[in-house]
Design an enzyme around this catalytic site. Structure first.
Site, PDB file in Angstrom:
ATOM      1  N   GLY A  22       0.794  -1.221   0.000  1.00 49.10           N
ATOM      2  CA  GLY A  22       0.000   0.000   0.000  1.00 49.10           C
ATOM      3  C   GLY A  22       0.824   1.267   0.000  1.00 49.10           C
ATOM      4  CG  ASP A  69       3.450  -5.280  17.813  1.00 50.78           C
ATOM      5  OD1 ASP A  69       2.936  -4.154  17.619  1.00 50.78           O
ATOM      6  OD2 ASP A  69       2.903  -6.162  18.502  1.00 50.78           O
ATOM      7  CB  VAL A  70       4.549   0.241  15.614  1.00 47.73           C
ATOM      8  CG1 VAL A  70       5.401   0.177  14.358  1.00 47.73           C
ATOM      9  CG2 VAL A  70       3.069   0.033  15.286  1.00 47.73           C
ATOM     10  CE1 TYR A 163      -7.079   4.990   9.758  1.00 49.85           C
ATOM     11  CE2 TYR A 163      -8.433   6.822   9.003  1.00 49.85           C
ATOM     12  CZ  TYR A 163      -7.283   6.064   8.908  1.00 49.85           C
ATOM     13  OH  TYR A 163      -6.328   6.390   7.978  1.00 49.85           O
ATOM     14  CE  LYS A 167      -4.246   7.177  10.524  1.00 47.65           C
ATOM     15  NZ  LYS A 167      -2.793   6.885  10.464  1.00 47.65           N
ATOM     16  CB  VAL A 196      -4.543   6.881  -1.604  1.00 50.67           C
ATOM     17  CG1 VAL A 196      -3.392   6.422  -2.492  1.00 50.67           C
ATOM     18  CG2 VAL A 196      -4.261   8.250  -0.995  1.00 50.67           C
ATOM     19  CB  THR A 198      -3.792   0.938  -1.759  1.00 52.04           C
ATOM     20  OG1 THR A 198      -4.759   0.711  -0.716  1.00 52.04           O
ATOM     21  CG2 THR A 198      -3.174   2.323  -1.588  1.00 52.04           C
TER      22      THR A 198
END
Length: 256
Positions: A22, A69-70, A163, A167, A196, A198
């Site tokens: 992506g 893994d963030v 979400y 953000k 976008v 993807t």
């Protein structure tokens, strides 16, 4: 310095989280094409490694793909340690990893809400603070957070309250860290893409087209490569006097 030289990332090392597909894949490729050596980190270490190999073959840059893994401090610390040991530096961090749940608020479970906020906000926080500690001791650096126009609007017809909230937090976190870390030589900016196309985002489906495409002044979706050019700008000296900025790239969608 000639203006085009300001976009040159030769000699720099960049980490892109969630960078094997992506938008992340496009970001990693654009940074490599601009001259950077690139590390791709994501939960799927095998796919990260495969994409890193493909990127090296396509650009001739030095690359690395690893599991990351963030949301895990030990994994983030281990990744930064490995990158700085093997490459000798870390100049650019692109916090791209994220997730989303598309359902009305009354149907979102506590577990889903926690996962979105943890991945999208803590997953920006941890890599940023760990990388910043190294950057502050080695002359500074550059952090680019991938936000969204969802931080500024309520998307339709899809419903994604967790979400959107995550953000908005990313945008404000960007500004807060930018203010704190400017004296350390660390710039922190955010990019807020619009729609976008993807493999994960069916932006041109007929049921979405009127509200996602036709409502925007440019009446089209973006490609990942278009968005990636702005990441190169933010990652490079071309944006040397910008910190705490949120750059919207949405074809004018948020104008109305």
């Amino acid at each position: 310095m000639p203006v085009l030289d300001r976009f040159d990332l030769t000699g720099k090392v960049a980490l892109v989280t969630g960078g094997y597909r992506g938008l992340g894949q496009a970001f990693a490729r654009a940074l490599a094409e601009a001259g950077a050596d690139v590390v791709i980190g994501a939960r799927d270490g095998d796919k990260s490694a495969a994409e890193a190999e493909a990127l090296a073959a396509a650009t001739g840059r030095r690359t690395l793909g690893l599991r990351l893994d963030v949301t895990s401090r030990p994994e983030v610390e281990a990744a930064i340690e490995r990158i700085t040991s093997e490459f000798g530096r870390l100049d650019v961090l692109v916090n791209n990893a994220g997730t989303c749940v598309h359902r009305p608020a009354l149907e979102v479970t506590d577990e889903e809400f926690d996962d979105v906020l943890t991945t999208n906000v803590k997953g920006v926080w941890l890599p940023s603070v760990v990388a910043a500690r190294w950057m502050a001791d080695h002359g500074g650096g550059n952090i680019v957070n991938i936000g969204s126009i969802s931080a500024q609007i309520v998307n339709r017809p899809q419903q994604q309250p967790a979400y959107n909230a995550s953000k908005a937090a990313v945008h404000q976190l960007t500004k807060s860290l930018a203010a704190e870390w400017a004296p350390l030589g660390i710039r922190v900016n955010a990019l807020a893409p619009g729609y976008v196309k993807t493999e994960m985002a069916p932006v041109d489906k007929p049921e979405f087209r009127r509200m996602w495409i036709d409502d925007a002044p440019m009446q089209r979706y973006s490609t990942p490569e278009e968005i990636a050019a702005s990441v190169v700008y933010l990652a490079s000296d071309a944006s040397s006097f910008s910190t705490g900025a949120v750059i919207v790239t949405d074809g004018g969608y948020t104008l109305f």
